[in-house]
Design an enzyme around this catalytic site. Structure first.
Site, PDB file in Angstrom:
ATOM      1  N   HIS A   1     -18.028 -12.341 -56.683  1.00 33.42           N
ATOM      2  CA  HIS A   1     -18.494 -13.053 -57.874  1.00 33.42           C
ATOM      3  C   HIS A   1     -18.353 -12.248 -59.169  1.00 33.42           C
ATOM      4  O   HIS A   1     -18.782 -12.713 -60.212  1.00 33.42           O
ATOM      5  CB  HIS A   1     -19.952 -13.482 -57.690  1.00 33.42           C
ATOM      6  CG  HIS A   1     -20.133 -14.586 -56.696  1.00 33.42           C
ATOM      7  ND1 HIS A   1     -20.205 -14.354 -55.334  1.00 33.42           N
ATOM      8  CD2 HIS A   1     -20.255 -15.926 -56.854  1.00 33.42           C
ATOM      9  CE1 HIS A   1     -20.371 -15.507 -54.705  1.00 33.42           C
ATOM     10  NE2 HIS A   1     -20.406 -16.479 -55.596  1.00 33.42           N
TER      11      HIS A   1
ATOM     12  N   GLU B   1     -20.439  -9.515 -49.941  1.00 32.50           N
ATOM     13  CA  GLU B   1     -20.845  -9.661 -51.337  1.00 32.50           C
ATOM     14  C   GLU B   1     -21.821 -10.811 -51.394  1.00 32.50           C
ATOM     15  O   GLU B   1     -21.995 -11.531 -50.420  1.00 32.50           O
ATOM     16  CB  GLU B   1     -19.629  -9.899 -52.237  1.00 32.50           C
ATOM     17  CG  GLU B   1     -18.854 -11.174 -51.960  1.00 32.50           C
ATOM     18  CD  GLU B   1     -19.292 -12.351 -52.817  1.00 32.50           C
ATOM     19  OE1 GLU B   1     -19.672 -12.154 -53.979  1.00 32.50           O
ATOM     20  OE2 GLU B   1     -19.267 -13.491 -52.315  1.00 32.50           O
TER      21      GLU B   1
ATOM     22  N   SER C   1     -17.335 -17.453 -51.741  1.00 30.21           N
ATOM     23  CA  SER C   1     -18.728 -17.848 -51.940  1.00 30.21           C
ATOM     24  C   SER C   1     -19.158 -18.776 -50.805  1.00 30.21           C
ATOM     25  O   SER C   1     -19.072 -18.403 -49.637  1.00 30.21           O
ATOM     26  CB  SER C   1     -18.904 -18.481 -53.329  1.00 30.21           C
ATOM     27  OG  SER C   1     -20.266 -18.610 -53.662  1.00 30.21           O
TER      28      SER C   1
END
Length: 310
Positions: free
Chosen positions: A280, A215, A119
């Protein structure tokens, strides 16, 4: 032209290894941190918590402590010879703010060790690659829900850390947006963070020669479009060998996101694998950034040239 090249592999972990937990980005819920520490102890690891992991920035509640404190925690953990791995507690936002406060010469002198996160930690994966030449693990974080509660996420990370030869092939269960096979070096992470890295000091010049993993979370399709278009216009995707697409949680209906990804990436003329199971989504797989690998988009498999860790 600069090509993405394989990076130095840190050593695998052994039972009893000391691992430091740091919070380079957002604030960490204490109960989830404790649950994560229990998981690590269950793996026969010795977790130590950096001083500011439960800190809060006095002005911005989306940061775990001040930039200087978060940087000091990461640097102290990395430069501590008794620490074998540094695990991020969570993402959120803030890694970019502290990346240039780190003493990269001191961290290089400390030698390679395992680094895990995803992330917002994308900014640090990029920095570790360009500043230290070090392979890092894009995987579940110590205070993340996935790490605490999901057996697949736990098992794949644990195998990567302790017995990496057992997970030389990563099988996603996903399919091909564009079929084909490709060989290259893994890199990437959160799309919006990669776009935000463009033009910053020490940024990677391009993904040429790489297998790019993408992502994101909580970004509407038009924002994903903007980030992909920025990477395309900057020439950053020129010469990429293949693309692996992870989760797009809270980014709208997947069919809309899928159509956008096909529109923006289909013209690259390289294999594109979708729903590859990292990021995620629940049960996220661990991907070694900096490892050379073969992607078979149709089969949904990624085969590493050698185990992720030495």
């Amino acid at each position: 032209m600069t090509h993405v090249t394989p990076l130095t592999r840190p050593r695998r972990l052994a039972p009893g290894a000391r691992v430091a937990v740091v919070a380079p980005s957002g604030p960490v819920p204490e109960e989830r941190l404790q649950a994560g520490l229990d998981v690590l102890r269950g793996w026969d690891l010795d977790p130590v918590v950096a001083p500011h992991v439960l800190g809060r920035h006095p002005g911005f509640d989306y940061l775990a402590g001040t930039d200087a404190d978060r940087a000091a925690d990461l640097q102290a953990a990395w430069c501590d010879p008794s620490v074998d791995a540094v695990l991020c507690a969570r993402g959120g936002y803030g890694a970019q703010r502290m990346a240039d406060l780190l003493d990269w010469e001191a961290m290089a002198a400390a030698g390679p060790k395992v680094f895990v996160g995803f992330s917002d930690i994308t900014a640090l994966h990029e920095a570790f690659a360009t500043r230290l030449g070090l392979l890092t693990l894009h995987g579940p974080m110590a205070a993340g829900i996935d790490f605490v509660k999901n057996a697949r996420a736990q098992d794949h990370l644990r195998a990567t850390l302790f017995a990496p030869e057992t997970v030389r092939t990563v099988a996603s269960g996903g399919g091909a947006l564009v079929p084909g096979r490709a060989h290259g070096v893994l890199l990437g992470g959160c799309l919006s963070l990669l776009a935000a890295e463009l033009g910053t000091p020490h940024a990677r010049p391009s993904a040429r020669g790489g297998l790019l993993c993408l992502e994101d979370v909580g970004e509407e399709p038009y924002r994903l479009d903007r980030c992909l278009t920025q990477l395309l216009r900057a020439g950053w995707l020129d010469g990429v060998h293949g693309v692996l697409l992870g989760s797009w949680a809270e980014c709208g209906p997947y069919e809309r996101v899928r159509a956008l990804l096909a529109d923006r990436l289909g013209g690259l003329g390289v294999p594109v694998a979708e729903e590859f199971g990292f990021g995620h989504g629940p049960g996220a797989l661990t991907i070694p950034f900096g490892a050379a690998a073969e992607l078979d988009a149709g089969a949904g498999t990624l085969t590493l040239d050698e185990p992720a860790l030495a």
